[in-house]
Design a protein around this motif. Structure first.
Motif, short mmCIF file in Angstrom:
data_model
loop_
_atom_site.label_atom_id
_atom_site.label_comp_id
_atom_site.label_asym_id
_atom_site.label_seq_id
_atom_site.Cartn_x
_atom_site.Cartn_y
_atom_site.Cartn_z
N PHE A 156 0.85 -1.14 -0.05
CA PHE A 156 0.04 0.12 -0.04
C PHE A 156 0.85 1.42 0.05
CE2 PHE A 156 -2.60 3.25 2.22
CZ PHE A 156 -3.47 3.25 1.41
N ALA A 157 2.07 1.22 0.40
CA ALA A 157 2.80 2.27 0.88
C ALA A 157 2.98 3.19 -0.48
CB ALA A 157 4.05 2.04 1.64
N PRO A 158 3.50 2.36 -1.55
CA PRO A 158 3.94 3.31 -2.79
C PRO A 158 2.79 4.02 -3.22
CG PRO A 158 4.72 1.13 -2.66
CD PRO A 158 3.82 1.08 -1.74
N TYR A 159 1.44 3.55 -3.13
CA TYR A 159 0.21 4.06 -3.68
C TYR A 159 -0.14 5.20 -2.90
CZ TYR A 159 0.05 0.02 -6.30
OH TYR A 159 0.33 -1.07 -7.37
N LEU A 160 0.05 5.10 -1.56
CA LEU A 160 -0.34 6.38 -0.62
C LEU A 160 0.89 7.20 -0.91
CD1 LEU A 160 -1.95 7.58 1.93
CD2 LEU A 160 -0.32 6.33 3.11
N GLU A 161 2.03 7.07 -1.20
CA GLU A 161 3.09 8.03 -1.54
C GLU A 161 2.78 8.59 -2.82
OE1 GLU A 161 7.25 6.77 -1.07
OE2 GLU A 161 7.59 6.96 -2.94
N GLY B 278 -9.31 7.02 13.28
CA GLY B 278 -9.47 6.02 12.25
C GLY B 278 -9.35 6.73 10.84
N ILE B 279 -8.26 6.53 10.00
CA ILE B 279 -8.33 6.99 8.48
C ILE B 279 -9.16 6.10 7.62
CG2 ILE B 279 -6.89 7.50 6.57
CD1 ILE B 279 -6.67 9.45 9.15
N MET B 280 -8.87 4.72 7.66
CA MET B 280 -9.50 3.82 6.61
C MET B 280 -9.10 2.20 6.91
SD MET B 280 -8.75 3.61 2.45
CE MET B 280 -9.96 5.17 2.07
N MET B 281 -10.12 1.41 6.74
CA MET B 281 -9.79 -0.04 6.90
C MET B 281 -9.02 -0.12 5.51
SD MET B 281 -10.64 -1.67 9.64
CE MET B 281 -11.81 -1.96 11.01
N LEU B 282 -8.25 -1.30 5.29
CA LEU B 282 -7.86 -1.46 4.22
C LEU B 282 -8.17 -2.98 3.71
CD1 LEU B 282 -3.96 -0.35 4.31
CD2 LEU B 282 -6.00 0.47 3.32
N CYS C 168 -5.81 -1.76 8.95
CA CYS C 168 -6.50 -0.34 9.25
C CYS C 168 -5.33 0.86 9.22
CB CYS C 168 -7.56 -0.11 9.95
SG CYS C 168 -7.14 -0.30 11.91
N ILE C 169 -5.65 2.04 8.65
CA ILE C 169 -4.46 3.00 8.93
C ILE C 169 -5.17 4.14 10.14
CG2 ILE C 169 -3.44 4.99 7.82
CD1 ILE C 169 -3.92 3.84 5.26
N LEU C 170 -4.23 4.08 10.87
CA LEU C 170 -4.44 5.16 12.40
C LEU C 170 -3.68 6.12 12.13
CD1 LEU C 170 -5.30 2.19 14.91
CD2 LEU C 170 -7.16 3.21 13.44
N VAL C 171 -4.25 7.30 13.13
CA VAL C 171 -3.30 8.20 13.57
C VAL C 171 -3.40 8.41 14.70
CG1 VAL C 171 -3.09 9.52 11.31
CG2 VAL C 171 -5.12 9.99 12.61
N ALA D 271 -5.54 8.53 0.53
CA ALA D 271 -5.82 6.88 0.68
C ALA D 271 -6.95 6.53 -0.07
CB ALA D 271 -6.17 6.38 2.31
N GLN D 272 -8.04 7.41 -0.37
CA GLN D 272 -9.27 7.06 -1.13
C GLN D 272 -8.77 6.87 -2.57
OE1 GLN D 272 -11.72 10.36 0.00
NE2 GLN D 272 -12.77 9.18 1.24
N LYS D 273 -7.82 7.92 -3.08
CA LYS D 273 -7.32 7.63 -4.35
C LYS D 273 -6.32 6.41 -4.62
CE LYS D 273 -7.39 12.73 -5.17
NZ LYS D 273 -6.29 13.90 -5.01
N ALA D 274 -5.65 6.14 -3.39
CA ALA D 274 -4.59 5.10 -3.53
C ALA D 274 -5.50 3.70 -3.75
CB ALA D 274 -3.78 4.82 -2.26
N VAL D 275 -6.57 3.49 -2.87
CA VAL D 275 -7.31 2.01 -3.10
C VAL D 275 -8.02 1.96 -4.20
CG1 VAL D 275 -7.45 2.02 -0.63
CG2 VAL D 275 -9.18 3.04 -1.74
#
Length: 329
Positions: free
Chosen positions: A45-50, A109-113, A248-251, A267-271
């Motif tokens: 997931f990291a490259p797409y979030l990046e 929460g940000i998003m479940m993956l 999931c992604i948390l902060v 994240a929405q664009k990444a997924v």
């Protein structure tokens, strides 16, 4: 007058920081060792979030204590959006298990993956052809039908405890890891186990294992569409499902809403990126991207109200969920 000017200056600086986010690399903390499912998902997931954040996303493994060490590390950093936590389910039971002092309520929460759907499997030469037959055998032989799982508090253990919660008395044996637990099933050392669909597919194809049910209320898996949901054979389990184990992604709690929104939009664009979709489909992961923001923590609160009490009632968790305000589901 000076106080007013100072306060105004602070507001200007804060607004400037928010407006410029992100302006440096973001760390994605994975509280598990390299090579596991959470690590595999995070590194994919990291490259797409990046790509959509527009800054480097650095993956940092901080394993230990069932994820508590990495979770503590992420929480120790400022709530500024530059440290993200890719979490599995374990913060829901840190307190009752005594492995950590934090919980999902210390994060936002940000998003479940994704989640790797669980499957009930038996040896390829097992006499049980269906889940109904296995359930009948468990009822007729209480405490004698053997099930393997990796270790106390792990997903397979929780699923076994849920069977007991609905009146199915099975003999559960820990094998110290997912692979040994699976091999014990293949060899016929035990009668069945719960496995990740991505792990069991090859064994299903070779005939070493047979799938009896997917661990769902109604849904079937596109990877094995002929295999029914477990609630068909055990309708008493339906009220507890879904009880999955997603990432999931948390902060950290207190992260400014404006920064959370930037992360969420990336994240929405990444997924939706074709590369990410291809990764999830080829791995047969169930995407849970529609669970976002506060709904992420709400999901885990329900999960914790079931699992924490299952572990405590079974004598696995030394601390009562009631001590931490966790109501029984």
């Amino acid at each position: 007058m000076k106080k007013v000017l100072l306060f105004s200056l602070v507001l200007v600086i804060a607004a400037s920081v928010l407006a410029s986010y992100p302006n440096r690399s973001v760390t994605l903390v994975i509280p598990w060792a390299a090579g596991g499912i959470t690590d595999r998902v995070g590194r994919a997931f990291a490259p797409y979030l990046e790509k959509y954040l527009g800054v480097p996303v650095v993956v940092l493994n901080q394993p230990g204590a069932s994820g508590a060490i990495g979770t503590d590390f992420a929480y120790s950093k400022p709530a500024d959006g530059y440290t993200l936590l890719l979490s599995a389910e374990t913060p829901g039971v840190f307190r009752v298990m005594g492995t950590g002092k934090l919980g999902f309520d210390n994060f936002e929460g940000i998003m479940m993956l994704v989640e790797d759907t669980k499957v009930v499997v038996v040896p390829g030469n097992s006499p049980y052809q269906t889940m109904d037959e296995l359930v009948t055998a468990i009822k007729e032989n209480p405490g004698k039908i053997k099930m393997s799982y990796s270790g106390p508090g792990a997903s397979g253990h929780i699923q076994g405890l849920l069977l007991e919660e609905v009146g199915l008395d099975v003999s559960m044996t820990p094998f110290g890891g997912g692979s040994p637990a699976m091999l014990a099933t293949i060899s016929g050392q035990v009668d069945f186990t719960f496995g990740n669909i991505g792990t069991v597919l090859d064994y299903l194809k070779t005939g070493d294992l047979r799938a009896l049910a997917v661990y769902t209320k109604e849904e079937r898996s596109p990877a094995i569409p002929d295999v029914p949901p477990i609630a068909d054979a055990i309708p008493e389990m339906a009220r507890y499902l879904p009880l999955t184990f997603p990432n999931c992604i948390l902060v950290k709690e207190g992260t400014p809403p404006e920064i959370k929104q930037v992360i969420l939009e990336a994240a929405q664009k990444a997924v939706q990126d074709p590369g990410w979709i291809e990764f999830t489909e080829s791995s047969f992961y169930n995407r849970m991207h529609d669970v976002q923001g506060d709904a992420v923590i709400e999901y885990w609160n329900r999960w914790t109200s079931i699992v924490a009490w299952l572990l405590y009632d079974a004598g696995v968790a030394p601390n009562s969920p009631a001590d931490f305000g966790i109501e029984r589901f």
